[in-house]
Design an enzyme around this catalytic site. Structure first.
Site, PDB file in Angstrom:
ATOM      1  CD1 TRP A 238      -2.133   2.117   0.467  1.00 33.02           C
ATOM      2  CD2 TRP A 238      -2.662   1.428   2.534  1.00 33.02           C
ATOM      3  NE1 TRP A 238      -3.042   3.002   0.989  1.00 33.02           N
ATOM      4  CE2 TRP A 238      -3.384   2.608   2.251  1.00 33.02           C
ATOM      5  CE3 TRP A 238      -2.832   0.797   3.775  1.00 33.02           C
ATOM      6  CZ2 TRP A 238      -4.261   3.180   3.172  1.00 33.02           C
ATOM      7  CZ3 TRP A 238      -3.714   1.369   4.684  1.00 33.02           C
ATOM      8  CH2 TRP A 238      -4.421   2.543   4.384  1.00 33.02           C
TER       9      TRP A 238
ATOM     10  CE1 TYR B  43      -4.592  -1.016  -0.435  1.00 35.56           C
ATOM     11  CE2 TYR B  43      -2.831  -2.607  -0.729  1.00 35.56           C
ATOM     12  CZ  TYR B  43      -3.921  -2.145  -0.023  1.00 35.56           C
ATOM     13  OH  TYR B  43      -4.327  -2.811   1.118  1.00 35.56           O
TER      14      TYR B  43
ATOM     15  NE  ARG C 201       1.316   7.650   7.382  1.00 34.86           N
ATOM     16  CZ  ARG C 201       2.618   7.402   7.454  1.00 34.86           C
ATOM     17  NH1 ARG C 201       3.069   6.468   8.284  1.00 34.86           N
ATOM     18  NH2 ARG C 201       3.470   8.085   6.719  1.00 34.86           N
TER      19      ARG C 201
ATOM     20  CD  GLN D   6      -5.171  -8.265   4.083  1.00 31.62           C
ATOM     21  OE1 GLN D   6      -4.960  -7.063   3.956  1.00 31.62           O
ATOM     22  NE2 GLN D   6      -4.903  -9.140   3.129  1.00 31.62           N
TER      23      GLN D   6
ATOM     24  CE1 TYR E 209      -6.402  -2.889   7.717  1.00 30.01           C
ATOM     25  CE2 TYR E 209      -7.512  -4.972   7.212  1.00 30.01           C
ATOM     26  CZ  TYR E 209      -7.571  -3.608   7.509  1.00 30.01           C
ATOM     27  OH  TYR E 209      -8.788  -2.979   7.614  1.00 30.01           O
TER      28      TYR E 209
ATOM     29  CB  ALA F  88       9.463  -1.469   3.856  1.00 30.17           C
TER      30      ALA F  88
END
Length: 345
Positions: free
Chosen positions: A22, A62, A254, A201, A228, A306
């Protein structure tokens, strides 16, 4: 060395940590993490695979297809014997004319088959190893990231209908296994009556524990569990602070999410509770947060993102870390004041 486990009854042996793509999806869509460098993203994925990660989790939505393209480029350059398993998701349909708009939660049969063909093309493969329904179909736009918000509209596809389509794709050999992400126990029961749920998930972490019932369901039904957001999108890495959150770019989802605003103080206290545990084990806060998730009965593996190879090095050792009962009790005492659900494996 990354430890491994069986993914339910699929016959797939998976590393207990998988690479989540993502965060390498790039910018220009509604739920991005800010700008990324594609060449660095490819290098990061390959470094994860070289470090022992044998599966990559992505989704069509994504980057509006871009993440799957990056994953496809990364695995295309690997020898066949070294290629990781590829897991992707279906059911969030975007409007190319308005890429910043929330995608539609849609699992209409024709749409599912169209999405599958597009994912196969972007990933450069003939079969998906695990194909997952991203969210229950409501026929409405996706709400806030990490929430199940969204009223059920008149165009919603019943679970029984879309799960049958997923079972058909498996029978046709288009996918190896099928799974459900963000579905409730009641929905899992309904799906299981039609075809076995190979994997689920759910979000799961020391902060977000509300899917404990779904994990228990999976354990009882021989279903694999891929957790996740085990690090709560970075909050449990020990590197976040209120100042860092304030400095997040405007195109990073975020910056406005409750985990990073109204819930930030409580979440950072959980991260702080991991520090003395990490010090005792000679590990990082990230590794302790991941080890906590992997210690939960029923959890097969966890997805970790990452954007740079060095970040992979910061979490790759987590599967070898075993937390003592005293460690779990210490974390539980603080986790009880954040999130919801049981606080200890």
């Amino acid at each position: 060395m990354v430890s491994t486990a069986q993914l339910g009854t699929t016959g797939m042996t998976v590393s207990r940590l998988g690479f989540g793509s993502w965060a390498v999806a790039g910018t220009g869509w509604g739920f991005g993490w800010g700008a990324t460098d594609d060449a660095e993203s490819v290098a990061t994925i390959r470094h994860a695979v070289e470090s022992g990660v044998n599966w990559i989790d992505t989704a069509a939505v994504y980057g509006l297809g871009h993440s799957e393209e990056i994953v496809g480029k990364a695995v295309a350059g690997l020898p066949e014997a070294d290629r990781p398993l590829l897991f992707t998701k279906v059911g969030l349909v975007w409007d190319a004319a308005d890429p910043l708009a929330p995608p539609l939660r849609c699992m209409k049969p024709a749409s599912v088959r169209r999405e599958l063909e597009d994912s196969l093309r972007r990933l450069g493969v003939e079969r998906i190893d695990l194909y997952q329904v991203h969210w229950p179909d409501t026929g409405t736009p996706l709400g806030t990231v990490g929430s199940a918000s969204g009223d059920i509209g008149p165009d919603a596809t019943p679970l029984e209908e879309y799960w049958q389509v997923m079972a058909d794709l498996k029978a046709e050999g288009k996918v190896r296994a099928i799974g459900l992400s963000n579905h409730s126990v009641e929905q899992l029961d309904a799906a299981e009556r039609i075809a076995h749920v190979d994997a689920i998930q759910p979000p799961f972490s020391a902060v977000r524990r509300s899917a404990a019932d779904e994990v228990a369901w999976a354990r009882a039904h021989g279903t694999g569990v891929i957790a996740y957001s085990p690090l709560v999108s970075g909050l449990l890495t020990g590197t976040f602070s209120a100042d860092r959150v304030a400095a997040l770019p405007a195109d990073d989802w975020r910056a406005t999410h409750p985990d990073f605003t109204s819930g930030l103080a409580a979440n950072l206290r959980v991260a702080d509770a991991l520090r003395p545990v990490a010090a005792r084990h000679g590990a990082s806060v990230t590794e302790v947060a991941l080890a906590w998730v992997l210690a939960w009965p029923g959890i097969t593996g966890a997805i970790v993102g990452a954007r740079r190879p060095a970040q992979v090095d910061g979490w790759i050792g987590a599967s070898a870390l075993t937390l003592a009962p005293a460690d779990l009790d210490e974390i539980a005492a603080v986790a009880a004041h954040a999130g919801s659900g049981p606080v200890r494996p």
